[in-house]
Each structure stands twice: as structure tokens, then as C-alpha cells.
Write a protein that holds these residues in place. Structure first.
Motif, PDB file in Angstrom:
ATOM      1  N   ASN A   1     -33.948   5.898 -40.816  1.00  0.00           N
ATOM      2  CA  ASN A   1     -33.638   5.376 -42.149  1.00  0.00           C
ATOM      3  C   ASN A   1     -32.599   5.683 -43.595  1.00  0.00           C
ATOM      4  O   ASN A   1     -32.841   4.405 -44.285  1.00  0.00           O
ATOM      5  CB  ASN A   1     -35.502   4.153 -43.266  1.00  0.00           C
ATOM      6  CG  ASN A   1     -35.551   3.380 -43.456  1.00  0.00           C
ATOM      7  OD1 ASN A   1     -34.250   1.983 -43.347  1.00  0.00           O
ATOM      8  ND2 ASN A   1     -36.043   2.769 -44.316  1.00  0.00           N
TER       9      ASN A   1
ATOM     10  N   SER B   1     -32.392   2.689 -36.602  1.00  0.00           N
ATOM     11  CA  SER B   1     -34.053   2.123 -37.163  1.00  0.00           C
ATOM     12  C   SER B   1     -34.637   1.128 -36.291  1.00  0.00           C
ATOM     13  O   SER B   1     -33.917   0.815 -35.472  1.00  0.00           O
ATOM     14  CB  SER B   1     -33.371   1.795 -38.499  1.00  0.00           C
ATOM     15  OG  SER B   1     -32.174   2.720 -39.418  1.00  0.00           O
ATOM     16  N   LEU B   2     -35.729   1.545 -36.308  1.00  0.00           N
ATOM     17  CA  LEU B   2     -36.973   0.605 -35.190  1.00  0.00           C
ATOM     18  C   LEU B   2     -37.100  -0.084 -36.051  1.00  0.00           C
ATOM     19  O   LEU B   2     -37.448  -0.548 -37.010  1.00  0.00           O
ATOM     20  CB  LEU B   2     -37.725   2.244 -34.649  1.00  0.00           C
ATOM     21  CG  LEU B   2     -37.714   3.044 -34.070  1.00  0.00           C
ATOM     22  CD1 LEU B   2     -39.230   3.451 -33.667  1.00  0.00           C
ATOM     23  CD2 LEU B   2     -36.516   2.299 -32.204  1.00  0.00           C
ATOM     24  N   GLY B   3     -38.245  -0.991 -35.314  1.00  0.00           N
ATOM     25  CA  GLY B   3     -38.573  -2.289 -35.907  1.00  0.00           C
ATOM     26  C   GLY B   3     -38.024  -3.183 -36.202  1.00  0.00           C
ATOM     27  O   GLY B   3     -37.158  -3.710 -35.386  1.00  0.00           O
TER      28      GLY B   3
ATOM     29  N   GLU C   1     -39.242  -3.902 -42.367  1.00  0.00           N
ATOM     30  CA  GLU C   1     -40.525  -2.407 -41.822  1.00  0.00           C
ATOM     31  C   GLU C   1     -40.650  -1.323 -43.474  1.00  0.00           C
ATOM     32  O   GLU C   1     -39.057  -0.714 -42.920  1.00  0.00           O
ATOM     33  CB  GLU C   1     -40.981  -2.658 -40.664  1.00  0.00           C
ATOM     34  CG  GLU C   1     -41.123  -3.691 -39.897  1.00  0.00           C
ATOM     35  CD  GLU C   1     -41.725  -2.467 -38.351  1.00  0.00           C
ATOM     36  OE1 GLU C   1     -43.060  -2.622 -39.173  1.00  0.00           O
ATOM     37  OE2 GLU C   1     -41.609  -3.116 -37.110  1.00  0.00           O
TER      38      GLU C   1
ATOM     39  N   PHE D   1     -38.831   2.449 -42.116  1.00  0.00           N
ATOM     40  CA  PHE D   1     -38.082   2.283 -40.659  1.00  0.00           C
ATOM     41  C   PHE D   1     -36.973   1.693 -40.721  1.00  0.00           C
ATOM     42  O   PHE D   1     -36.499   1.986 -40.019  1.00  0.00           O
ATOM     43  CB  PHE D   1     -39.070   1.609 -39.911  1.00  0.00           C
ATOM     44  CG  PHE D   1     -40.918   2.549 -39.510  1.00  0.00           C
ATOM     45  CD1 PHE D   1     -41.042   3.406 -38.534  1.00  0.00           C
ATOM     46  CD2 PHE D   1     -41.929   2.186 -39.574  1.00  0.00           C
ATOM     47  CE1 PHE D   1     -41.753   4.371 -38.150  1.00  0.00           C
ATOM     48  CE2 PHE D   1     -43.091   2.845 -40.053  1.00  0.00           C
ATOM     49  CZ  PHE D   1     -42.992   3.970 -39.014  1.00  0.00           C
TER      50      PHE D   1
ATOM     51  N   ASN E   1     -41.760   4.588 -30.097  1.00  0.00           N
ATOM     52  CA  ASN E   1     -41.483   5.609 -30.812  1.00  0.00           C
ATOM     53  C   ASN E   1     -43.545   5.558 -31.065  1.00  0.00           C
ATOM     54  O   ASN E   1     -44.080   4.739 -31.493  1.00  0.00           O
ATOM     55  CB  ASN E   1     -41.070   5.468 -31.531  1.00  0.00           C
ATOM     56  CG  ASN E   1     -41.088   7.169 -32.762  1.00  0.00           C
ATOM     57  OD1 ASN E   1     -41.911   6.450 -33.297  1.00  0.00           O
ATOM     58  ND2 ASN E   1     -40.383   7.622 -32.444  1.00  0.00           N
TER      59      ASN E   1
ATOM     60  N   GLU F   1     -44.699   7.310 -33.589  1.00  0.00           N
ATOM     61  CA  GLU F   1     -44.872   7.503 -34.926  1.00  0.00           C
ATOM     62  C   GLU F   1     -44.509   6.251 -36.111  1.00  0.00           C
ATOM     63  O   GLU F   1     -45.479   5.402 -36.313  1.00  0.00           O
ATOM     64  CB  GLU F   1     -43.539   8.082 -35.886  1.00  0.00           C
ATOM     65  CG  GLU F   1     -43.856   8.182 -37.631  1.00  0.00           C
ATOM     66  CD  GLU F   1     -42.718   9.319 -37.966  1.00  0.00           C
ATOM     67  OE1 GLU F   1     -42.499   8.675 -39.562  1.00  0.00           O
ATOM     68  OE2 GLU F   1     -41.579   9.611 -37.386  1.00  0.00           O
ATOM     69  N   TYR F   2     -44.287   5.276 -35.123  1.00  0.00           N
ATOM     70  CA  TYR F   2     -44.034   4.034 -35.021  1.00  0.00           C
ATOM     71  C   TYR F   2     -45.192   3.173 -35.654  1.00  0.00           C
ATOM     72  O   TYR F   2     -45.085   2.305 -35.846  1.00  0.00           O
ATOM     73  CB  TYR F   2     -42.539   3.136 -34.861  1.00  0.00           C
ATOM     74  CG  TYR F   2     -42.114   2.021 -35.058  1.00  0.00           C
ATOM     75  CD1 TYR F   2     -42.091   1.049 -36.185  1.00  0.00           C
ATOM     76  CD2 TYR F   2     -42.594   0.775 -34.200  1.00  0.00           C
ATOM     77  CE1 TYR F   2     -41.881  -0.650 -36.755  1.00  0.00           C
ATOM     78  CE2 TYR F   2     -42.467  -0.144 -33.951  1.00  0.00           C
ATOM     79  CZ  TYR F   2     -42.221  -1.213 -35.108  1.00  0.00           C
ATOM     80  OH  TYR F   2     -42.703  -1.890 -36.065  1.00  0.00           O
TER      81      TYR F   2
ATOM     82  N   SER G   1     -46.330   1.023 -38.410  1.00  0.00           N
ATOM     83  CA  SER G   1     -45.751   0.011 -38.287  1.00  0.00           C
ATOM     84  C   SER G   1     -47.368  -0.697 -39.342  1.00  0.00           C
ATOM     85  O   SER G   1     -47.729  -0.797 -38.755  1.00  0.00           O
ATOM     86  CB  SER G   1     -45.295  -0.943 -37.226  1.00  0.00           C
ATOM     87  OG  SER G   1     -44.960  -1.864 -37.460  1.00  0.00           O
TER      88      SER G   1
END
Length: 253
Positions: A124, A132-134, A156, A159, A220, A222-223, A227
Motif C-alpha cells: 500500500n 494492492s489487495l482488497g 481497506e 491494504f 494472502n 496476512e490479508y 482484513s
């Protein structure tokens, strides 16, 4: 004697069976049953839309959790990018949930520092040049250095909430052309934007712009662990238990 024992045994079995049929479910059990019935609608939708060969079930399930929880102006359309797939495969799918149709299934690029053919690293941070995820919500379009582009608002914290300041947007790019795959063995990469083939960029952007949800998935850990959307389990449970009559997908506008 054996006959008497058999009769007694059968009588005890009948009594126990009769009692078990009359057990009244506790309130907790009732809630569990209700939640399972509601959640199973996601499975039914996945099957009715024939998504098995289109989008990863786990990605779809997580996307639907966020879809049910997050408010958005346009809840008819949901987009999912699956970064567990290589860039040589179609990783973006745009779904019309109202009419249960797949609108687009396309290649999409990831950030140059997220990986080569596979996206494995995410950030991020500005200037990271990583994806970037989410969950994101789409906003307005504009003409920029990459042509017709779509602003993404990352929902998010930690993230993707810096997406705007990082200028992470949806746009077309020559390096996202499938012909690049034959020469490089992978798709070209962006500075963190989900870049599309030029010929698909405008129709896809026009379909998902102005308030629809986009979910970028990568399995992932961590996500998944951090999240706030995926871990609002209590909120989701309460929401699933609401009366959804007249609203198949439970819009939360």
C-alpha cells in the motif's frame, strides 16, 4: 431369557429415538441453521452462473462477503481480480449479479514489483510499484497519460486506502496485450494499476464505473488475517439473519 433382553433393548431404543425426534433446537442452533441457509445462496449463485471455470470459488466467496457488507451505489455489478493465477491467464471477471451473467473475462496486469508471471508481493506504500489487495469502489473516469482511466477508492485501511494518492487506476495499456505473452512468456506489468488490454479498457470501465465494487484476491494470509472486511464475522452473521425478502443478494445501500 435372550428374547426378554431383546425386547427390553428394542423398547429402550424406541424410547430414545422418540425422545430425540422431540428435541427442540436451541436458539444458537436455530441461528446456525439460518446462517448456513443464507450462506448457501452464494454456492447456489456460483453454480447457477457456471463460474467454476471462470473464477476461483474461494475468491468468489470472499468477494461476496464484502459485497454483502460494504455499501456501494451500484450493487448489480461486481468485479474480481484473481492474482493466484498467472498473468498469462484471464484474471479479471466482471459479473452482472442482477441478471446472473458474466460480462467480461479478461487479462489484467499487476505491479512490476509484485512479481514476474505471478503476483506474490503486495503493498500500500507509495512508489512501491506493487499491486494492492482488497476491496475498492469505483469512482469517476478521466483522460490521463494512459488514456481513458477509472479512479479507484481503496476501502481497506493498511491494504489499499492509498490507492488514490498512488494513482492506482484502471486503464488500458499496450503491455497488457495478449501478444506480449508470446514474446515475454508473461504479460507486461504496471506501476501498481490493474491495466487492461486497450480494446477492452473502455467497455469494461464504462460497465464498472460510478460506484461498483472491485475485489483483488490473492489468497494472502496476512490479508486474510487482518482484513477488517473479511473478519467482520459477527456483523456478517447478523446481516445474513436479516429478512432478505425481495432482495436476492441483500443489498446494503
Amino acid at each position: 431369557m435372550e428374547k426378554l433382553v431383546f425386547i427390553l433393548f428394542m423398547g429402550l431404543y424406541a424410547a430414545l429415538f422418540s425422545e430425540s425426534k422431540n428435541v427442540v433446537p436451541t436458539e444458537i442452533h436455530k441461528k446456525e441453521i439460518t446462517v448456513k441457509k443464507k450462506i448457501s445462496k452464494v454456492d447456489a449463485l456460483y453454480e447457477s452462473m457456471n463460474l467454476k471455470d471462470v473464477v476461483n470459488y474461494k475468491a468468489f466467496k470472499e468477494a461476496m462477503e464484502g459485497y454483502r457488507l460494504l455499501p456501494a451505489k451500484n450493487k448489480d455489478v461486481l468485479s474480481i481480480i484473481d492474482f493466484t493465477l498467472p498473468s498469462t491467464e484471464k484474471r479479471l471477471v466482471v459479473l452482472d449479479l442482477k441478471n446472473e451473467k458474466v460480462l467480461f473475462h479478461s487479462l489484467v496486469s499487476h505491479g512490476k514489483n509484485s512479481g514476474s508471471n505471478y503476483a506474490t508481493s503486495f503493498s500500500n506504500t507509495p512508489e512501491s510499484f506493487q499491486s494492492s489487495l482488497g476491496f475498492y469502489v469505483t469512482e469517476n473516469t478521466y483522460q490521463g497519460s494512459n488514456g481513458y482511466s477509472l479512479v479507484l477508492n481503496g476501502l481497506e485501511e493498511g491494504f489499499n486506502d492509498r490507492a488514490k494518492s498512488r494513482a492506482v487506476v484502471v486503464h488500458g495499456a499496450d503491455y497488457a496485450n495478449p501478444r506480449i505473452v508470446s514474446s515475454l512468456g508473461r504479460l507486461g506489468r504496471s506501476y501498481g494499476c490493474p491495466a487492461l488490454p486497450r480494446e477492452l479498457a473502455k467497455p469494461i470501465i464504462n460497465t464498472i464505473k460510478d460506484g461498483s465494487l472491485l475485489f483483488i484476491y490473492a489468497d494472502n494470509q496476512e490479508y486474510i488475517a487482518k482484513s477488517k472486511v473479511l473478519n467482520h464475522r459477527d456483523d456478517l452473521t447478523a446481516y445474513y439473519e436479516k429478512d432478505m425478502a425481495g432482495d436476492k443478494f441483500g443489498k446494503m445501500n
